[in-house]
Design a protein around this motif. Sequence first.
Motif, PDB file in Angstrom:
ATOM      1  N   LEU A 228     106.992  -9.604 -29.999  1.00  0.00           N
ATOM      2  CA  LEU A 228     107.525 -10.170 -28.760  1.00  0.00           C
ATOM      3  C   LEU A 228     108.581 -11.230 -29.052  1.00  0.00           C
ATOM      4  O   LEU A 228     109.606 -11.315 -28.365  1.00  0.00           O
ATOM      5  N   GLY A 229     108.351 -12.042 -30.083  1.00  0.00           N
ATOM      6  CA  GLY A 229     109.352 -13.039 -30.448  1.00  0.00           C
ATOM      7  C   GLY A 229     110.643 -12.404 -30.917  1.00  0.00           C
ATOM      8  O   GLY A 229     111.735 -12.863 -30.564  1.00  0.00           O
ATOM      9  N   SER A 230     110.546 -11.344 -31.704  1.00  0.00           N
ATOM     10  CA  SER A 230     111.749 -10.637 -32.149  1.00  0.00           C
ATOM     11  C   SER A 230     112.476  -9.994 -30.970  1.00  0.00           C
ATOM     12  O   SER A 230     113.713  -9.977 -30.924  1.00  0.00           O
ATOM     13  N   THR A 231     111.723  -9.472 -29.996  1.00  0.00           N
ATOM     14  CA  THR A 231     112.342  -8.888 -28.809  1.00  0.00           C
ATOM     15  C   THR A 231     113.100  -9.948 -28.016  1.00  0.00           C
ATOM     16  O   THR A 231     114.201  -9.691 -27.507  1.00  0.00           O
ATOM     17  N   ARG A 300     102.807 -19.084 -33.188  1.00  0.00           N
ATOM     18  CA  ARG A 300     101.528 -18.380 -33.093  1.00  0.00           C
ATOM     19  C   ARG A 300     101.421 -17.297 -34.163  1.00  0.00           C
ATOM     20  O   ARG A 300     100.350 -17.079 -34.743  1.00  0.00           O
ATOM     21  N   ALA A 301     102.536 -16.625 -34.438  1.00  0.00           N
ATOM     22  CA  ALA A 301     102.514 -15.532 -35.417  1.00  0.00           C
ATOM     23  C   ALA A 301     102.299 -16.060 -36.824  1.00  0.00           C
ATOM     24  O   ALA A 301     101.647 -15.402 -37.646  1.00  0.00           O
ATOM     25  N   THR A 302     102.869 -17.223 -37.132  1.00  0.00           N
ATOM     26  CA  THR A 302     102.783 -17.730 -38.513  1.00  0.00           C
ATOM     27  C   THR A 302     101.398 -18.250 -38.874  1.00  0.00           C
ATOM     28  O   THR A 302     101.149 -18.551 -40.037  1.00  0.00           O
ATOM     29  N   ARG A 303     100.491 -18.363 -37.901  1.00  0.00           N
ATOM     30  CA  ARG A 303      99.140 -18.808 -38.251  1.00  0.00           C
ATOM     31  C   ARG A 303      98.453 -17.844 -39.219  1.00  0.00           C
ATOM     32  O   ARG A 303      97.700 -18.239 -40.103  1.00  0.00           O
ATOM     33  N   TRP A 304      98.752 -16.542 -39.029  1.00  0.00           N
ATOM     34  CA  TRP A 304      98.046 -15.540 -39.815  1.00  0.00           C
ATOM     35  C   TRP A 304      98.670 -15.316 -41.184  1.00  0.00           C
ATOM     36  O   TRP A 304      98.063 -14.669 -42.038  1.00  0.00           O
TER      37      TRP A 304
END
Length: 306
Positions: A228-231, A300-304
Motif C-alpha cells: 500500500l505504501g508503494s502504491t 508499520r512495514a519496517t517493524r517486521w
Amino acid sequence: MTTSGTPATGDEDARHRARASRAAARGGLRYLGLLPFLAYVGVFLVFPTFIVVLGAFQDGQGNVSLTNVRALTQRVYLEAYARSLQLSAASAAIGAVLGALLAWALSTANPRGPLRRAASSACAVLSQFGGVTLAFAFIATFGLTGLVTEFLKDHFSIDLFSYGPWLFELPGLTLVYSYFQIPLMVIVFLPALEGLRPQWRDAVHSLGGSTWHYWRHVAIPLLAPAFLGSTLLLFANAFSAYATAAALVSQGSPLVPLKIRAYFTSEVLLGQENIGKALGLSMIVVAAAVMVFYALLLRRATRWWR
C-alpha cells in the motif's frame, strides 16, 4: 594529598576539555558536508514552495486574499482534478499489481545471477524514462501512423483508432504512465519481498500448512503495508508528473499540471498567475498528505524487517 592531587585533577580536566573541543570541531566539519545539500533544497524546494504559498493568498495588487483559493471550486478546475486523480489512481493500480508480480518473479531468481542484475538495472533506467522522449516513443509505436498501428492495420485489419484518438486522451496517458510506474514499483517493492524470511515458510509447513496458508496468513499480511505504501508512492509520482503529459496532450484531457502551465505561459491568461500558484498549493497539499500516509505505512512495514 590535596595539594599534590589538585594539579593532576586540573591537568585531567584540561585534557578532557581539549578532547571535547576537538570532537566538537570534527563534528562541525562533518556537518559542513550538508551545506551543499541544504543549499540545493533551499533554492529548488523551500524557496519555490514559499513563493507558491505566498502567491496563492495574494490578489493582483499583492493584497492578502482568498480569491484564488475560492476559484479552485469552479467546474473547470474540479474536472482537471478529477482527471488527474483518475489518471494517478489508474496508473498506480496498474503499476502496483504488475510491478509486484514482476518483483516477486525477480525475488525468486538468483540474486547474483545475470537475469536478476539485468532486470534490476533495466527497472532503474525505465523508472526514470519519461518526458518528451517517452511521448515520442509511444507516438512512433502506437500513434495514428505508428509502427504497431500500421502493422495491425495491414496484416490483421485492426484499427487501433477506430474509436477515436485514445492515445492522446486519458486511456493513452494511463498506458504511457504505466510504462514508468511498473519498474518503479519493482524497485520500491522488491526489498520488502526480499525481507520475507525462509524460516517463516518452513514454520508454516512444519505446522501442516500449505503454500496458500503461508501467503494467506503470513506473507500477504506482512507485505500489505509495504504494498500500500508503494502504491501511494506511485500515486504521488503520477500526480506530480508533467513533462510526459505536456508532450503528449495539448488541449484535450486537461490535467492540473497542464492548467498550472497555462497560467504561466498563455497570453490569454496574463495577470492570473496567482490562480496557478493556488493550483500548485493544492497539489502540494495532496502530495504531502499522500507522503504522510506513505511514511506511516512504511513505519508499520519496517517493524517486521528488524
